[in-house]
Scaffold this motif. Sequence first.
Motif, PDB file in Angstrom:
ATOM      1  N   SER A  83      29.426  47.802  31.759  1.00 24.99           N
ATOM      2  CA  SER A  83      29.783  47.671  33.175  1.00 24.99           C
ATOM      3  C   SER A  83      28.893  46.677  33.897  1.00 24.99           C
ATOM      4  CB  SER A  83      29.679  49.031  33.873  1.00 24.99           C
ATOM      5  OG  SER A  83      28.314  49.421  33.961  1.00 24.99           O
ATOM      6  N   THR A 102      31.398  40.634  32.805  1.00 27.56           N
ATOM      7  CA  THR A 102      31.687  42.010  32.420  1.00 27.56           C
ATOM      8  C   THR A 102      33.091  42.107  31.833  1.00 27.56           C
ATOM      9  OG1 THR A 102      32.417  42.497  34.677  1.00 27.56           O
ATOM     10  CG2 THR A 102      30.131  42.980  34.133  1.00 27.56           C
ATOM     11  N   ASP A 141      40.489  42.809  28.370  1.00 26.41           N
ATOM     12  CA  ASP A 141      39.656  42.539  27.199  1.00 26.41           C
ATOM     13  C   ASP A 141      39.811  43.660  26.178  1.00 26.41           C
ATOM     14  OD1 ASP A 141      38.499  40.140  28.126  1.00 26.41           O
ATOM     15  OD2 ASP A 141      36.994  41.250  29.268  1.00 26.41           O
ATOM     16  N   THR A 159      36.888  43.614  31.019  1.00 23.44           N
ATOM     17  CA  THR A 159      38.019  44.092  31.805  1.00 23.44           C
ATOM     18  C   THR A 159      38.941  44.919  30.916  1.00 23.44           C
ATOM     19  OG1 THR A 159      39.451  42.207  31.273  1.00 23.44           O
ATOM     20  CG2 THR A 159      37.918  41.950  33.143  1.00 23.44           C
TER      21      THR A 159
END
Length: 285
Positions: free
Chosen positions: A137, A197, A202, A199
Motif C-alpha cells: 500500500s 503502488t 495490477d 492497483t
Amino acid sequence: MAFVPAGDVRFHVQQLPASTGAAGPDAADRPVVVFLHGLVVDNLSSFYCPLAVPVARAGHEVLLYDLRGHGRTERPATGYDSRTAVRDLFALLGALGLRHRPVHLVGNSYGGTLALHAALARPDLVAGLTLLEPPLSGAWVDNMVDTLSAAALSLEDSAVPAELLTLRLRKAANLTAIADDLLNRTTLIDDIAASRTFTPADYGGLRCPVLIVCGEHSELVPGARELVRHAPHVTSIEILPGLGHDVLKESSGALRAAVLAHLDEAATLTPADTAVRSWAGALVP
C-alpha cells in the motif's frame, strides 16, 4: 559463494543445487527458486537456514543474492527503484545462464514487493510467487520513508560503527555501516518515496499462482487480502497466529511447511488450473 557481474553491478550470489534424492519431478523440470530479501539491514543470509536449505533438500534449485547495495553486493549511488531491481534480477539470471528457465520468486517484506513487480513485468518467466509480509500500500511507502529518513539522520556522522568494533561486535558494526551508506550516500530513500503502488488492475494481471504469508498482528494483512480479492489465479493467504512483521524469523516450522507445499502445488498446476481457482486460507493451526 560467488560474485557475479550483471548489468552495472557485481552481485554477491549463493546457489544451492537441488537434492538428488528428493521425491517428485526432476529439478530441471521445476522453476528455479529465487529468494529476494528486505531493505537496508537485510541480506541473503536471512533466508539460508529457515527456507533456502530446506527448499533445496526438497528438490528445488535455489538462488539467493544480495540486492543492489545490500550485504556484500556492490553499492552504487543510484538505482534503488523497483524497475531497476527487476532489471537487476533478470540480468543476474542471464549472467548465470538461467535466462530461459522459469523462476519461482520468494520475497520477504520489500523483497515481496519486488517479486510482484517482476511477475507483472515478465509473466513469461515468473512461474510462481511466495510473498512473506509484502508491503503493498501507499501508506506503507509513506511510513517507510519516514522511518528510513529518521534512521538516516541518526546514522549521519555517527560514531556507532566504530564503537561497535571496539566492542568486537563486528557483524553489528558492518550492518550499521551498510545502513549508513545506503541511507545517506545513495538515492534509496528518494527511490522508495517515488515508488508506484499497486492497483486492482495490477493484481488482475498476475498470471501465476501466489502464496501470501502474513503475521496475524501485521498491519500488512489488509493489503494482502486486497491482492487475494483481485488476483484471478490460484492465490492463497496464510495468516500465522501470534506474529507481526516477523514471520521469517519467528515461524520457521509453519512457514517452511507452507512454502514447500506451495512450491510443490505450483509446480504441478496447469494454465487451466490457475485460471479458475482462487481462495483465501484460514489461520494456520
